[in-house]
Design a protein around this motif. Structure first.
Motif, PDB file in Angstrom:
ATOM      1  N   LEU A  15       0.823  -1.208   0.000  1.00  0.00           N
ATOM      2  CA  LEU A  15       0.000   0.000   0.000  1.00  0.00           C
ATOM      3  C   LEU A  15       0.861   1.263   0.000  1.00  0.00           C
ATOM      4  CD1 LEU A  15      -2.868  -1.027   2.444  1.00  0.00           C
ATOM      5  CD2 LEU A  15      -3.030  -0.663  -0.019  1.00  0.00           C
ATOM      6  N   GLN A  18       1.914   1.593  -3.530  1.00  0.00           N
ATOM      7  CA  GLN A  18       0.738   2.007  -4.291  1.00  0.00           C
ATOM      8  C   GLN A  18       0.458   3.497  -4.087  1.00  0.00           C
ATOM      9  OE1 GLN A  18      -3.276   0.731  -3.033  1.00  0.00           O
ATOM     10  NE2 GLN A  18      -3.381  -0.356  -4.983  1.00  0.00           N
ATOM     11  N   ASP A  19       0.596   3.976  -2.853  1.00  0.00           N
ATOM     12  CA  ASP A  19       0.363   5.397  -2.579  1.00  0.00           C
ATOM     13  C   ASP A  19       1.341   6.277  -3.355  1.00  0.00           C
ATOM     14  OD1 ASP A  19      -1.729   4.846  -0.912  1.00  0.00           O
ATOM     15  OD2 ASP A  19      -0.617   5.142   0.953  1.00  0.00           O
ATOM     16  N   ASP A  20       2.613   5.879  -3.422  1.00  0.00           N
ATOM     17  CA  ASP A  20       3.601   6.654  -4.188  1.00  0.00           C
ATOM     18  C   ASP A  20       3.224   6.699  -5.665  1.00  0.00           C
ATOM     19  OD1 ASP A  20       5.181   7.266  -2.001  1.00  0.00           O
ATOM     20  OD2 ASP A  20       6.479   5.528  -2.251  1.00  0.00           O
ATOM     21  N   ARG A  23       0.210   9.035  -6.141  1.00  0.00           N
ATOM     22  CA  ARG A  23       0.595  10.443  -6.103  1.00  0.00           C
ATOM     23  C   ARG A  23       1.243  10.857  -7.429  1.00  0.00           C
ATOM     24  NH1 ARG A  23       1.388   9.539  -0.482  1.00  0.00           N
ATOM     25  NH2 ARG A  23       3.432   8.641  -0.820  1.00  0.00           N
TER      26      ARG A  23
END
Length: 215
Positions: A15, A18-20, A23
């Motif tokens: 996760l 995935q967040d990077d 963004r």
């Protein structure tokens, strides 16, 4: 989003990656939208626009569509089926995705095929996500180009990602975590992740071997 129950560390690690990516994709999408919005203002005039301007607008729209396609590759599907696939296709999509990641943007990624790399049978999104984690694991080995080696080894298709001229040691705790995260991602595909000297690797069953498995 929250980590899935049962394997919190590996889930949280994915996760975070995935967040990077989200963004990076959001930033790229915002840039394209800003260009298209500005273009819409220019079009609101009686004069016929320069054809080169329209070509640029079409290019931005195509780029936006491509970014949205990549965005759809990030969610995990718990009910996904195993499918025949070529790992080279997963690598091509992974290359486009990691170009939006701050640690891999602009990095050269070169595939190398040894012998006849046969189709695998796995969950396509899980393989794509495992490929992304492997590329990030390789990036820890240095700032140089990354080579992704693919080969068929017995009943498995094996993928290894490492930085060209990387070190000889297996890697640090972060790369070990990457390998465990890959194993978690591939658990329903009967695959597993491992460390390499200066990178990460994973393997999944060939299509032929998967057909021989009971059930």
């Amino acid at each position: 989003m929250t980590a899935e129950t049962g394997t919190p560390h590996e889930a949280e690690r994915w996760l975070g990656i995935q967040d990077d990516l989200l963004r990076g994709l959001a930033h790229a999408i915002s840039n394209r939208l800003a260009t298209i919005i500005a273009a819409a203002g220019v079009l609101d005039v009686p004069e016929t626009p320069d054809p080169r301007f329209l070509d640029g607008l079409r290019s931005d729209a195509d780029r936006l569509d491509g970014l949205l396609t990549l965005l759809r590759q990030l969610p995990r599907r718990a009910d996904a089926d195993l499918e025949p696939l070529l790992l080279s296709d997963a690598l091509e999509t992974a290359r486009r995705l990691v170009n939006e990641h701050p640690d891999l943007r602009g990095r050269t990624i070169t595939p190398v095929f040894t012998g006849d790399v046969v189709p695998a049978r796995a969950e396509p999104t899980a393989v794509l996500h495992a490929m992304i984690v492997a590329l990030l694991g390789a990036s820890r080995g240095g700032a140089g180009p990354i080579t992704v080696a693919m080969e068929t080894v017995g009943d498995c298709v094996r993928v290894g990602a490492r930085v060209d001229g990387g070190g000889e040691e297996a890697g640090d705790d972060a790369i070990e975590d990457d390998a465990r995260t890959i194993s978690w991602l591939l658990r329903s595909s009967n695959g597993r992740g491992t460390t390499l000297a200066g990178g990460c690797a994973f393997e999944v069953p060939t299509l032929q071997a998967s057909r021989r498995r009971p059930g």
